[in-house]
Design an enzyme around this catalytic site. Structure first.
Site, mmCIF file in Angstrom:
data_model
loop_
_atom_site.group_PDB
_atom_site.id
_atom_site.type_symbol
_atom_site.label_atom_id
_atom_site.label_comp_id
_atom_site.label_asym_id
_atom_site.label_seq_id
_atom_site.Cartn_x
_atom_site.Cartn_y
_atom_site.Cartn_z
ATOM 1 N N ASN A 83 5.442 12.505 2.633
ATOM 2 C CA ASN A 83 5.235 11.218 3.033
ATOM 3 C C ASN A 83 5.731 10.625 4.127
ATOM 4 O OD1 ASN A 83 3.583 10.540 0.675
ATOM 5 N ND2 ASN A 83 5.025 9.899 -0.696
ATOM 6 N N ASP A 104 -1.210 9.917 -1.009
ATOM 7 C CA ASP A 104 -2.056 9.627 -2.313
ATOM 8 C C ASP A 104 -2.824 10.234 -2.304
ATOM 9 O OD1 ASP A 104 -0.089 7.609 -2.811
ATOM 10 O OD2 ASP A 104 -1.551 6.068 -1.921
ATOM 11 N N ASP A 156 6.167 19.737 -10.570
ATOM 12 C CA ASP A 156 6.766 18.787 -9.605
ATOM 13 C C ASP A 156 6.196 19.374 -8.160
ATOM 14 O OD1 ASP A 156 8.803 16.598 -9.172
ATOM 15 O OD2 ASP A 156 9.262 18.262 -7.549
ATOM 16 N N GLU A 170 5.636 12.084 -8.067
ATOM 17 C CA GLU A 170 4.740 13.357 -7.659
ATOM 18 C C GLU A 170 5.044 14.332 -9.157
ATOM 19 O OE1 GLU A 170 8.870 13.601 -6.034
ATOM 20 O OE2 GLU A 170 7.508 12.222 -6.151
ATOM 21 N N HIS A 203 1.907 7.606 3.625
ATOM 22 C CA HIS A 203 1.461 7.466 2.040
ATOM 23 C C HIS A 203 0.069 7.482 1.786
ATOM 24 C CE1 HIS A 203 5.731 6.246 0.933
ATOM 25 N NE2 HIS A 203 5.620 5.711 1.866
#
Length: 619
Positions: A494, A503, A486, A530, A499
């Site tokens: 973010n 990504d 994680d 994530e 965002h």
């Protein structure tokens, strides 16, 4: 003498007209065969699309179930204070934000009133007791999630479907409904991503025959049930995947397409196209061929007239016959497909000039050889079996096989073998379908690769996990380990950077994780958001911890800036490890729970850390 010449000329004209008629009949037969083959190819392609859509629906439903299960667990732990408590509401909103597919989460009390919704702060207090999902859970004791009918949201004015779960009191009585909604626009964008063209429709059918979704969206579709149709009651039971031709219950159009019934959720996805639309597409493809055929017929008519005039001046019937055969052969060779005439034993008697383009051989070199000559040894067995079935009474056989092309590459061919009832023998029409085959392989790959990170998706991970579990439980089975990774404080990443950089960050992390494990053995998958999951065959706890540390260090060494991730100031990951050896654990889900617990310890105790599950009390 002139009377004899006129009689011969009339016979010559009749011969030409007969030859043209035979050519036209053969052309009509060839086009009918082409149309049927085109329709079958499109139906097969649509069936594969239905399978891909069905697998994606399973993934969406699986992801939507997870926050419902987490909320139900919170209620079970502290029912007295959870409902209406700030922690429960905060948890609900956090889960809604973290899920890729969930549009909103809500809780409806046993009296039908909405307690809390993540969609709008003004919605609590609404009475939803009349909704189909509420009535279903109120009367059914099952705790399994229920997929509801499509609905139109009055707040943000969009279409969505519901996935709901019953909540019980400690005594087992009905306490209310936990509700997740998924936007239909998500399915529409996924379906549009295949670029199948206009006129294609998608249906999602529930296990009870209800139409859950129709694209393009129609409000009336939610009241249609296919439970009593022969297709639903008989066809799906025997063949959960295939092609079908049917009349649409919505617009009355005759459609062809494919369907796929998921073994996991029981939902059937069908993708169809109107026969009229499909026919128009086919006509556009063959129009040029028809134009050449018409020119050939007109040329034949012209040659016939000219031939008739010449026949009045010639008396040599042998020359006239040779000219007629030559002219007819020019017309018959106009087809772009490879056309071959076989005798009853399967030996070539005639081969069209298309053999040069399709097989890289001259037609004369193939005449007199068996039909499988020139295709290689791998296809010979299939050809022999097809010829045997034709001799046994079958009228039509279809073969799809690969062949090495002249340039050294591989091409895929489709051959349609038809028994010639009147003249004896067989006619074979062969065409190149390499483009369709490549599209099918692309669709297969898309069903197991995560689009963003290019590692495996959760559906493939679940299949691999079940396979390793079964192998570990078998006699002499080997252990395997699971790592759940994680990204620390990724929501803050973010919020800070946006965002699009988020990504890009996930893609770099996925590459780093993949480089730290065995490419040919280990499975690296995006588990959701994530989170990543790694399956390590033949790996015990100690080695799993070493690999996890290697993964953690690889991500740390990327040096991706993350100012909110104190104290490191860069992107880090936390990892939970657990091992399945087939002795204590008996199910794959138990391993996931243990690895998740270890991840929770890594997140709460340190972050940027690895924690291995330590058995307590035998678990």
């Amino acid at each position: 003498m002139s009377v004899i010449r006129k009689a011969r000329g009339a016979r010559h004209l009749m011969a030409v007209l007969y030859g043209i008629a035979v050519f036209l009949a053969f052309g009509v037969w060839s086009e009918v065969t082409s149309w049927n083959a085109y329709r079958e190819r499109v139906s097969s392609q649509l069936a594969e699309t239905a399978r891909a859509v069905g697998n994606h629906v399973d993934d969406v439903i699986e992801v939507a179930k997870q926050p419902l299960g987490a909320l139900a667990l919170d209620l079970d732990r502290d029912r007295a204070t959870a409902l209406g408590g700030l922690h429960f509401i905060s948890t609900m909103r956090t889960l809604a934000e973290q899920s890729r597919f969930v549009r909103s989460l809500a809780f409806v009390r046993a009296d039908g009133y909405l307690v809390e919704s993540t969609l709008s702060p003004l919605s609590p207090g609404l009475n939803l007791g009349h909704r189909d999902y509420f009535e279903h859970h109120k009367t059914s004791p099952s705790l399994e999630p229920h997929i509801g009918n499509p609905a139109f949201g009055p707040v943000i004015r969009d279409w969505f479907i519901t996935i709901s779960r019953r909540v019980n009191r400690p005594d087992g009585t009905f306490a209310g409904v936990l509700l997740a909604t998924v936007s239909i626009d998500h399915f529409a964008k996924f379906f549009d991503g295949y670029a199948l063209g206009e006129g294609r429709t998608l249906l999602l059918i529930g296990t009870d025959g209800r139409v859950l979704l129709r694209l393009p969206v129609e409000a009336s579709s939610s009241v249609v049930s296919l439970a009593q149709t022969k297709f639903f009651r008989e066809r799906l039971v025997v063949e959960p995947f295939g092609t079908a031709e049917y009349t649409s219950p919505f617009d009355g159009e005759r459609r062809v397409g494919g369907y796929f019934r998921s073994a996991a959720s029981g939902i059937t996805s069908t993708v169809g196209v109107a026969t009229s639309t499909l026919f128009a597409d086919w006509v556009r493809q063959v129009a040029m061929r028809w134009a050449f055929a018409l020119m050939a017929v007109m040329g034949a008519v012209f040659l016939g007239i000219r031939w008739q005039r010449q026949s009045w001046m010639r008396e040599l019937s042998e020359a006239e016959t040779a000219a007629r055969v030559a002219e007819f052969r020019v017309i018959a060779n106009a087809s772009s497909d490879l056309i071959e005439k076989l005798d009853d034993a399967g030996t070539r008697e005639y081969v069209s000039p298309s053999a040069r383009d399709l097989l890289g051989r001259e037609p004369e070199d193939l005449i007199g050889h068996p039909i499988f000559f020139g295709y290689g040894p791998e296809a010979e067995a299939d050809w022999r079996a097809a010829l045997s079935r034709i001799r046994g009474g079958s009228s039509v056989e279809r073969l799809i096989f690969s062949k090495t092309a002249v340039d050294g590459g591989t091409i895929w061919l489709e051959s349609l073998i038809t028994k010639a009832a009147d003249t004896g023998g067989m006619v074979v029409v062969t065409r190149n379908i390499t483009g369709q085959k490549m599209l099918q392989e692309k669709l297969d790959a898309q069903t197991k690769i995560d689009e963003l990170t290019r590692v495996f998706n959760k559906r493939h991970f679940n299949a691999a996990l079940q396979s390793l579990t079964s192998a570990a439980l078998a006699p002499g089975g080997r252990p395997f380990s699971l790592l759940i990774v994680d990204v620390d404080r990724f929501k803050m990443f973010n919020d800070t950077y946006g965002h699009v950089p988020g990504d890009a960050c996930l893609r770099r992390i996925a590459t780093a994780i993949a480089s730290a494990v065995r490419a040919s053995q280990d499975v690296v998958a995006r588990y959701g958001g994530e989170e990543f999951a790694l399956l390590l065959p033949d790996v015990g706890p100690e080695r799993a911890a070493d690999i996890a540390e290697k993964v953690r260090a690889a991500v740390f060494d990327l040096g991706i800036e993350h100012r909110a991730n104190v104290p490191w100031g860069r992107v880090t990951v936390s990892i939970g490890c657990a091992t399945f050896d087939g002795t204590i654990l008996r199910e794959a889900n138990e391993l996931v729970v243990l690895a998740d617990r270890a991840l929770y310890r890594a997140k709460t105790e340190a972050r940027n850390a690895v924690r291995v599950h330590e058995p307590v009390g035998g678990v």
